[in-house]
Design a protein around this motif. Sequence first.
Motif, PDB file in Angstrom:
ATOM      1  N   ASP A  95      29.858  29.731  30.738  1.00 32.73           N
ATOM      2  CA  ASP A  95      29.242  29.600  29.415  1.00 32.73           C
ATOM      3  C   ASP A  95      28.323  30.773  29.075  1.00 32.73           C
ATOM      4  OD1 ASP A  95      30.541  27.297  28.792  1.00 32.73           O
ATOM      5  OD2 ASP A  95      28.814  25.966  28.980  1.00 32.73           O
ATOM      6  N   THR A  96      27.739  31.419  30.092  1.00 34.55           N
ATOM      7  CA  THR A  96      26.815  32.533  29.842  1.00 34.55           C
ATOM      8  C   THR A  96      27.465  33.885  30.098  1.00 34.55           C
ATOM      9  OG1 THR A  96      25.903  32.417  32.080  1.00 34.55           O
ATOM     10  CG2 THR A  96      24.808  31.108  30.372  1.00 34.55           C
ATOM     11  N   GLU A  97      28.776  33.936  30.176  1.00 38.27           N
ATOM     12  CA  GLU A  97      29.470  35.218  30.324  1.00 38.27           C
ATOM     13  C   GLU A  97      29.071  36.143  29.174  1.00 38.27           C
ATOM     14  OE1 GLU A  97      34.038  37.013  30.288  1.00 38.27           O
ATOM     15  OE2 GLU A  97      33.677  34.856  30.069  1.00 38.27           O
ATOM     16  N   ASN A 108      26.914  41.051  22.573  1.00 32.78           N
ATOM     17  CA  ASN A 108      28.218  40.640  22.053  1.00 32.78           C
ATOM     18  C   ASN A 108      28.460  39.148  22.208  1.00 32.78           C
ATOM     19  OD1 ASN A 108      29.117  43.311  21.295  1.00 32.78           O
ATOM     20  ND2 ASN A 108      29.251  43.735  23.481  1.00 32.78           N
ATOM     21  N   GLY A 109      27.378  38.379  22.315  1.00 33.91           N
ATOM     22  CA  GLY A 109      27.487  36.938  22.396  1.00 33.91           C
ATOM     23  C   GLY A 109      27.667  36.436  23.816  1.00 33.91           C
ATOM     24  N   LYS A 110      27.733  35.106  23.948  1.00 38.26           N
ATOM     25  CA  LYS A 110      27.913  34.444  25.239  1.00 38.26           C
ATOM     26  C   LYS A 110      29.293  33.781  25.304  1.00 38.26           C
ATOM     27  CE  LYS A 110      23.017  33.309  25.996  1.00 38.26           C
ATOM     28  NZ  LYS A 110      22.070  32.236  26.394  1.00 38.26           N
ATOM     29  N   GLY A 111      29.699  33.485  26.530  1.00 34.95           N
ATOM     30  CA  GLY A 111      31.013  32.924  26.755  1.00 34.95           C
ATOM     31  C   GLY A 111      31.294  31.659  25.974  1.00 34.95           C
ATOM     32  N   LYS A 159      25.401  26.527  17.752  1.00 31.86           N
ATOM     33  CA  LYS A 159      25.163  27.682  18.610  1.00 31.86           C
ATOM     34  C   LYS A 159      23.683  27.767  18.961  1.00 31.86           C
ATOM     35  CE  LYS A 159      28.881  30.750  17.082  1.00 31.86           C
ATOM     36  NZ  LYS A 159      29.199  32.104  16.574  1.00 31.86           N
ATOM     37  N   LEU A 160      23.388  28.338  20.123  1.00 30.75           N
ATOM     38  CA  LEU A 160      22.005  28.567  20.512  1.00 30.75           C
ATOM     39  C   LEU A 160      21.365  29.579  19.575  1.00 30.75           C
ATOM     40  CD1 LEU A 160      22.494  28.832  24.392  1.00 30.75           C
ATOM     41  CD2 LEU A 160      21.506  26.911  23.130  1.00 30.75           C
ATOM     42  N   TRP A 161      20.075  29.382  19.320  1.00 32.36           N
ATOM     43  CA  TRP A 161      19.338  30.338  18.492  1.00 32.36           C
ATOM     44  C   TRP A 161      19.259  31.671  19.210  1.00 32.36           C
ATOM     45  CZ3 TRP A 161      14.510  32.800  19.223  1.00 32.36           C
ATOM     46  CH2 TRP A 161      14.019  33.455  18.095  1.00 32.36           C
ATOM     47  N   ASN A 162      19.379  32.749  18.461  1.00 33.28           N
ATOM     48  CA  ASN A 162      19.384  34.095  19.015  1.00 33.28           C
ATOM     49  C   ASN A 162      18.394  34.951  18.245  1.00 33.28           C
ATOM     50  OD1 ASN A 162      19.899  36.716  19.790  1.00 33.28           O
ATOM     51  ND2 ASN A 162      22.108  36.624  19.466  1.00 33.28           N
ATOM     52  N   GLU A 218      34.814  37.428  11.114  1.00 35.33           N
ATOM     53  CA  GLU A 218      35.665  36.419  11.741  1.00 35.33           C
ATOM     54  C   GLU A 218      35.895  36.692  13.224  1.00 35.33           C
ATOM     55  OE1 GLU A 218      40.105  38.199  10.704  1.00 35.33           O
ATOM     56  OE2 GLU A 218      39.539  36.168  10.155  1.00 35.33           O
ATOM     57  N   GLU A 219      35.695  37.922  13.675  1.00 39.55           N
ATOM     58  CA  GLU A 219      35.859  38.243  15.086  1.00 39.55           C
ATOM     59  C   GLU A 219      34.654  37.812  15.912  1.00 39.55           C
ATOM     60  OE1 GLU A 219      37.028  42.196  15.961  1.00 39.55           O
ATOM     61  OE2 GLU A 219      38.628  42.250  14.479  1.00 39.55           O
ATOM     62  N   GLY A 220      33.568  37.482  15.268  1.00 37.23           N
ATOM     63  CA  GLY A 220      32.359  37.080  15.974  1.00 37.23           C
ATOM     64  C   GLY A 220      31.162  37.864  15.494  1.00 37.23           C
TER      65      GLY A 220
END
Length: 333
Positions: free
Chosen positions: A160-162, A184-187, A196-199, A252-254
């Motif tokens: 999950d944290t990849e 680039n985000g997490k797994g 989603k977690l707050w960032n 859309e890719e993230g």
Amino acid sequence: MKMINNISRNIVSGIVAPLALTVGGFNTSAKAQAPGIVGIDHVGINVPNLEQGVQFFHDLFGFEQVTKLGPFAMDANWKKNFHIHDNAGAVTVVMMRAGDGSNIELFGYTPPVGSTVQPYRDDISATHISLYTTDIKATKAFLESKGIQFLTDINAGMFDTEGESWVYFETPWGASIELNSYPNGKGYEKQKPAVKLWNPATAAQLTTETYNKAFLQSFAVKQVAVWNETDSVARLPKLKEIYQNDIAFFDEEGSTNGIASLNARISKLQQQNARFKFSLIKIDNSNNMVRYYWNYGPASKPNLISGMDLIILEGGKIRTLNVFLDKLPPAAK
């Protein structure tokens, strides 16, 4: 025609979550169980020397002192209710703005009669704070140059944290603080979860900053030039002129964080859609929120694709950018 068919997947200007749910990466759909709760306002930290604590967070991390209260004497009932030593003296409290995250509140007691021994990590109520950085290697190197001792090497997340990197360092008074980064985000985000977690890297504020038409037109011209520049080296200084270093970009890719990652994303778009160009339709704003409408296509059909970027500006530069598509080409038969 294959390229045209794949544009909805390939172009950097993709479909994002509805504005009602996400603005600059914020999920606003969660319902608080306790009425009125919005989120974490601050984290409190006891320090043995208040001036030292303020200087530490200011000089190394840029946190700003905003308020200071005290010193206040504490009566017996107060000490009993909040589990404070009977012989504790007065307390002074400083609140600091910690970038785009929760505020931190520093408590200094005079005299400092509390224990100076750090609790074990598995003790009840033992806590730590984590500071987000867009460049964990550079941050670690800087802190080491200032004499800060690190407790671990940089570690990589998994499952999950990849995509996350983390490392711990020690404050002058012995507390441990974490640095973490996931530009680039997490797994877990690959599963497109409803929440989603707050960032902090995607946090942005709506303000009363105002921008006139002349600024907006000049800004739009620069935005078109950046996205049409085919040389990534030449593009980089142009990006820095109109984007914040920690730009948060959503399509859309993230999500993409930071100018270097955005530069790579633009290069990828141009490789997938050779000889396509962006052109301006119109630009308008409400304070520091900007709507930037554009066309995208080859010279033979410059409006093949159209969309809108929802932008939040800070200090005249783009802090967050969410992309919305208005028109895509029909699928080839």
